[in-house]
Every structure is written in structure tokens, then in C-alpha cells.
Design an enzyme around this catalytic site. Sequence first.
Site, PDB file in Angstrom:
ATOM      1  N   SER A  31       0.790  -1.124   0.067  1.00 12.78           N
ATOM      2  CA  SER A  31      -0.178  -0.155   0.063  1.00 12.78           C
ATOM      3  C   SER A  31       1.160   1.377   0.337  1.00 12.78           C
ATOM      4  O   SER A  31       0.586   2.405  -0.870  1.00 12.78           O
ATOM      5  CB  SER A  31      -1.286   0.200   0.796  1.00 12.78           C
ATOM      6  OG  SER A  31      -1.623  -1.188   1.011  1.00 12.78           O
ATOM      7  N   ARG A  37       8.773   3.670   5.782  1.00 13.13           N
ATOM      8  CA  ARG A  37      10.257   3.916   5.882  1.00 13.13           C
ATOM      9  C   ARG A  37       9.890   1.601   5.660  1.00 13.13           C
ATOM     10  O   ARG A  37       9.798   1.360   7.338  1.00 13.13           O
ATOM     11  CB  ARG A  37      11.531   4.084   6.739  1.00 13.13           C
ATOM     12  CG  ARG A  37      11.692   5.697   5.946  1.00 13.13           C
ATOM     13  CD  ARG A  37      13.076   5.794   6.592  1.00 13.13           C
ATOM     14  NE  ARG A  37      12.623   5.824   8.387  1.00 13.13           N
ATOM     15  CZ  ARG A  37      12.737   7.361   9.083  1.00 13.13           C
ATOM     16  NH1 ARG A  37      14.067   7.922   8.697  1.00 13.13           N
ATOM     17  NH2 ARG A  37      12.365   6.895  10.243  1.00 13.13           N
ATOM     18  N   GLU A  84      -9.826 -22.995   3.475  1.00 14.18           N
ATOM     19  CA  GLU A  84      -9.902 -21.834   3.684  1.00 14.18           C
ATOM     20  C   GLU A  84     -10.376 -21.348   2.098  1.00 14.18           C
ATOM     21  O   GLU A  84      -9.744 -21.608   1.383  1.00 14.18           O
ATOM     22  CB  GLU A  84      -9.241 -20.921   3.962  1.00 14.18           C
ATOM     23  CG  GLU A  84      -8.585 -21.273   6.213  1.00 14.18           C
ATOM     24  CD  GLU A  84      -7.247 -20.704   6.124  1.00 14.18           C
ATOM     25  OE1 GLU A  84      -7.454 -20.330   6.933  1.00 14.18           O
ATOM     26  OE2 GLU A  84      -6.968 -19.710   5.451  1.00 14.18           O
ATOM     27  N   SER A 143       3.725  -5.701  -3.339  1.00 16.50           N
ATOM     28  CA  SER A 143       4.122  -6.100  -1.740  1.00 16.50           C
ATOM     29  C   SER A 143       4.569  -7.685  -1.595  1.00 16.50           C
ATOM     30  O   SER A 143       5.012  -8.309  -1.716  1.00 16.50           O
ATOM     31  CB  SER A 143       2.801  -6.290  -1.534  1.00 16.50           C
ATOM     32  OG  SER A 143       2.241  -7.097  -0.462  1.00 16.50           O
ATOM     33  N   HIS A 152       2.113 -13.272   0.319  1.00 17.71           N
ATOM     34  CA  HIS A 152       2.080 -13.173  -1.074  1.00 17.71           C
ATOM     35  C   HIS A 152       3.670 -13.889  -1.185  1.00 17.71           C
ATOM     36  O   HIS A 152       3.545 -14.568  -0.902  1.00 17.71           O
ATOM     37  CB  HIS A 152       3.203 -11.455  -1.107  1.00 17.71           C
ATOM     38  CG  HIS A 152       1.034 -10.789  -1.195  1.00 17.71           C
ATOM     39  ND1 HIS A 152       1.138 -10.161  -2.057  1.00 17.71           N
ATOM     40  CD2 HIS A 152       0.800 -10.103  -0.337  1.00 17.71           C
ATOM     41  CE1 HIS A 152       0.101  -9.251  -2.145  1.00 17.71           C
ATOM     42  NE2 HIS A 152      -0.433  -9.076  -0.871  1.00 17.71           N
ATOM     43  N   TRP A 189      -8.100  -3.061  -5.103  1.00 20.75           N
ATOM     44  CA  TRP A 189      -7.704  -3.451  -3.685  1.00 20.75           C
ATOM     45  C   TRP A 189      -7.863  -1.566  -3.344  1.00 20.75           C
ATOM     46  O   TRP A 189      -7.804  -1.130  -3.701  1.00 20.75           O
ATOM     47  CB  TRP A 189      -6.302  -3.692  -3.282  1.00 20.75           C
ATOM     48  CG  TRP A 189      -5.595  -3.911  -1.692  1.00 20.75           C
ATOM     49  CD1 TRP A 189      -5.309  -3.129  -1.255  1.00 20.75           C
ATOM     50  CD2 TRP A 189      -7.201  -5.054  -1.045  1.00 20.75           C
ATOM     51  NE1 TRP A 189      -5.418  -4.076  -0.090  1.00 20.75           N
ATOM     52  CE2 TRP A 189      -6.419  -4.931   0.324  1.00 20.75           C
ATOM     53  CE3 TRP A 189      -7.416  -5.995  -1.345  1.00 20.75           C
ATOM     54  CZ2 TRP A 189      -7.293  -5.388   1.624  1.00 20.75           C
ATOM     55  CZ3 TRP A 189      -8.218  -6.742  -0.430  1.00 20.75           C
ATOM     56  CH2 TRP A 189      -7.540  -6.625   0.772  1.00 20.75           C
ATOM     57  N   GLU A 242      -0.326  -8.769  -6.703  1.00 16.87           N
ATOM     58  CA  GLU A 242      -0.105  -9.398  -6.405  1.00 16.87           C
ATOM     59  C   GLU A 242       0.323 -10.190  -7.263  1.00 16.87           C
ATOM     60  O   GLU A 242      -0.040 -11.870  -7.539  1.00 16.87           O
ATOM     61  CB  GLU A 242      -2.366  -9.693  -6.291  1.00 16.87           C
ATOM     62  CG  GLU A 242      -3.042  -9.029  -6.080  1.00 16.87           C
ATOM     63  CD  GLU A 242      -4.479  -9.322  -6.036  1.00 16.87           C
ATOM     64  OE1 GLU A 242      -4.451  -9.503  -7.060  1.00 16.87           O
ATOM     65  OE2 GLU A 242      -5.149  -8.966  -5.442  1.00 16.87           O
TER      66      GLU A 242
HETATM   67  C1  LIG Z   1      -4.187  -5.525  -5.613  1.00 18.62           C
HETATM   68  C2  LIG Z   1      -3.306  -5.413  -4.438  1.00 18.62           C
HETATM   69  N1  LIG Z   1      -2.700  -3.930  -4.376  1.00 18.62           N
HETATM   70  C3  LIG Z   1      -2.582  -3.507  -3.033  1.00 18.62           C
HETATM   71  C4  LIG Z   1      -2.913  -4.487  -2.108  1.00 18.62           C
HETATM   72  C5  LIG Z   1      -2.030  -3.657  -0.785  1.00 18.62           C
HETATM   73  O1  LIG Z   1      -0.602  -4.147   0.339  1.00 18.62           O
HETATM   74  P1  LIG Z   1      -0.212  -4.481   1.551  1.00 18.62           P
HETATM   75  O2  LIG Z   1      -0.948  -4.978   1.798  1.00 18.62           O
HETATM   76  O3  LIG Z   1       1.131  -4.951   1.640  1.00 18.62           O
HETATM   77  O4  LIG Z   1      -0.435  -2.388   1.714  1.00 18.62           O
HETATM   78  C6  LIG Z   1      -2.542  -5.205  -2.365  1.00 18.62           C
HETATM   79  C7  LIG Z   1      -2.616  -6.346  -0.740  1.00 18.62           C
HETATM   80  O5  LIG Z   1      -2.892  -7.600  -1.214  1.00 18.62           O
HETATM   81  C8  LIG Z   1      -3.089  -6.176  -3.169  1.00 18.62           C
HETATM   82  O6  LIG Z   1      -4.099  -7.322  -3.807  1.00 18.62           O
END
Ligand SMILES: Cc1ncc(COP(=O)(O)O)c(C=O)c1O
Length: 434
Positions: A87, A279, A361, A214, A219, A119, A193
Site C-alpha cells: 500500500s 520506511r 479456507e 507487496s 504474498h 484493492w 499480487e
Molecule cells: C492489488 C493489491 N494492491 C495492494 C495491496 C496492498 O498490499 P499490502 O498489504 O502490502 O499493503 C494488495 C494486498 O494484497 C493487493 O492485492
Amino acid sequence: MNNKQALLNNLHDNIREYCDTYFDFSFNPEKPVVRLHEPTSGSEEIFAALETMLSTFTTMGKKVRAFENQYAAYNGTQYSVMSNSGSSANLLAVAALANPFTPDHLKPGDEVIVPALSWSTTIWPIIQHNLVPVLVDCDLNDFNLDLEKLERAIGPRTRAIKLVHVYGNPCNMDAVMALAKKHNLFVIEDCCEAMGAAYDGKPVGSFGLVGNFSFFFSHHISTMEGGISVTNDFNFTETMRILRAHGWSREADEHQKYVNLYPDIDPRFIFINLGYNLRPTEVNAAMGQLQLPKLDGLIDKRRETADFYARHLSRHAEFFHFQQETPKGKHVWFGFPVILKDGTPFSVKDITAYMQQHHIETRPIIAGNMARHPAFNMYEHRVAGDLSSADTIMKKGFAFACHHAVDERARQYVVDTIDAFVEAFLNGQIQKTA
Ligand SMILES: Cc1ncc(COP(=O)(O)O)c(C=O)c1O
């Protein structure tokens, strides 16, 4: 051997023994469980994390920079900037694109096209920078942006496409990049992903201006929490480095340039831009350095399992529709998504409840159609055309595990359980839920 080294060796041995004894994620037929995710790290990563903590050099430093170089080389890009989540990587990319340090940067009110099947934190940074997300439908074959609807969505204020390689399936990057060129659009790739996926032999994340990944637990490889943005643009890299930490110049390669420009300000604290604190830590990077060489092997297992599921579940082809690998693409199967076809007598609730009872699951495919989530009621956005395929995926889709730890017995158990469900349902032994 000095006492310090002896203590570390002891620690290493103990962690190894602990993991050898308790880190068994293989399938147990006596107590079957198939979780959506299992750890990708073992004793070596845990020891590296602890050794880093014991060194007391834990905040962002040399290990992060070394891992950034390692990741950029793996991904075939010149630069990368690590952050504390996928994110945050998405946030940094959008923040840099909307920043005055970027030539022809995005301005408030500019539109960014996003897939409706994405997402939350694919989209929120767009809104957070006073830009307008334009939600576009997906294609029911590859689940990625519908290319025709994408072109129709482009309007006079559209400046960028922020795509997602859904569930690890690469978008048709020939078509996307041609469209971007034709309409003079920036491309951001949300590859959260899709680590290790490729299109036409080229890693995802290396097509657009910037690609974001990510390292969260669920992941392909993990640094506990973590993310990384890759790019071939030096200026953009510098901006992301500055925005990542407070807006100071300290981590920029061209730090000295700012020191010379502002000789009256303490070189450690020259704030040359806005900034966040996104960071990662040295602990995350130490784990990443050991995880990355394992990535391709872990992906091979995912691909093998996906192939097995598709072959075995094709006997229920009248009920199930599967995601199709993009031609020229290398799919890395974040999970195994399934859509129930029209006319299927059972619902997603029926089948997932049965799988859950049998300790398999399941989850929705990403989060379905993002436009249906309540947060959108509060913020400006545009829905381009109909989102009927994203709706179908939301109502009729579900996913289950396709990770490295799904071994031969686990995947057989999954297909046997689904077979048993279908048979019991068709025989009337399971009643449809309301
Ligand atoms: C398409 C997508 N973008 C962003 C993220 C966010 O990643 P993070 O959980 O490392 O913040 C995810 C999380 O699975 C995701 O599937």
C-alpha cells in the site's frame, strides 16, 4: 571462537531445531487443513531478522539499499525504492506522480483509470491526492482491465492508468502500452499480487513508469510487512526516496546537490519536499535478501498446482469458469479463483460453507467490485460504463489456496472435497441456502 560468535551459533542452532520441529506446513490427512497462506520464511530468515536486531542497526540503512539493488536487478529495472507495505509502494508512486518534482505531474482533478476489480489501496492514494479515480470493468477471461472499456473510458482529463495484474495474471501489456502511448498517459502497475509474473518474457512492473509490489505475509515471498516500487526513471526514484522519509534530502543520491544549495541548513535536516514516513526496517530487508532467491522456485509450485486444479476441476465445466492465463503472460497464481457460471444450481455460499466445514479456507476474489464498497459514497469518482463483469466476480466468485505449501496431497484433498460437494448437492444431500 569468541563468546559473541558462540552465542549467535547457539541461537542459530536453536532456531533451526525449532523450525525443523514445528514448521511443518505439509498436509496431514489425519487433520486436513488447507489455509489460504502459509509462511514462505524458515529458520534462515528468522535468524537473519534476529541477528539484525542484535546488531542494533535496525532502522533503514545499508541492508535496505542492498535489497533494493537486488530486487531491481531481479525485476530488470534500474532502480527500486523499498517501503513498509505494498500500500505504501502504491502511495509513493501516486504521490511522486502528483508531485511538482515530476515533470508534467498530475494536478488536482486529473483522472486516473483503475480497474473496478482492484484493492482499496490501489485506489485510495488517487483520492488522497485530489485526483479522480475512474473505475473500469474487467474482462471475464483474464480478470484484468477490459481493454475495449478501458479505451472508451479515456476522457479529456484522463492522465494515467493504474492497472492491477489480477491474482498474478499479467495484463496484455502490448495493448495497454499502445493505448497509453496513443493517449499520452502515464502507467502505474500495481503488481502487489503478481511478484515474478512476466509478459512476453519481461517482468511485470517494468512496463510503465513505476511498478509496485507487496511483501505482506500472504504474498509470493514475505518480509512480514513490506513493499517496493521499481522504475527506470532516476528523477522519479529520487522523488520517491524523498517522499518516503519526511521530505528530507538525506536518502537522495543527489543529496550533496541540496547541501550545496542550502549551506546554512544542517545537511541532516534539509526538507526539500513534502513527505511521509513509509520506511521499511533493516529487519524486513534482511529477510527479503534471503527470500528473493527462492521466489522462482515458489512460483513453479504455484503454477503446477494451478494446472492440477484446472485439469481436475474441468470435469465440472458446466458450473465453474476459471481465470485464463493471458497469452504471452506468465501467471503466478496469488490464489486459485473460480466463478460459478449462470445456471449453476448452488451458490458461492453453499460451496464455500462446505469447503470451510472441511477446513479449506476460501475468500472473495480480491474484494470484488470496489465501486460497491461504502467508502465510495463519500468521495468523487467516475464509473465508466457498466461494471457487470466486476459484479459477476463479486457475486459469483471465490478463491482458495494455490501457494507453495499446497502439496500433492493437499491439492488432491481440495479437488476431492469439491467433487464430493457437487455430488452431494446434485443428489439432494445438501440443501441450497436461502
Ligand atoms: C492489488 C493489491 N494492491 C495492494 C495491496 C496492498 O498490499 P499490502 O498489504 O502490502 O499493503 C494488495 C494486498 O494484497 C493487493 O492485492
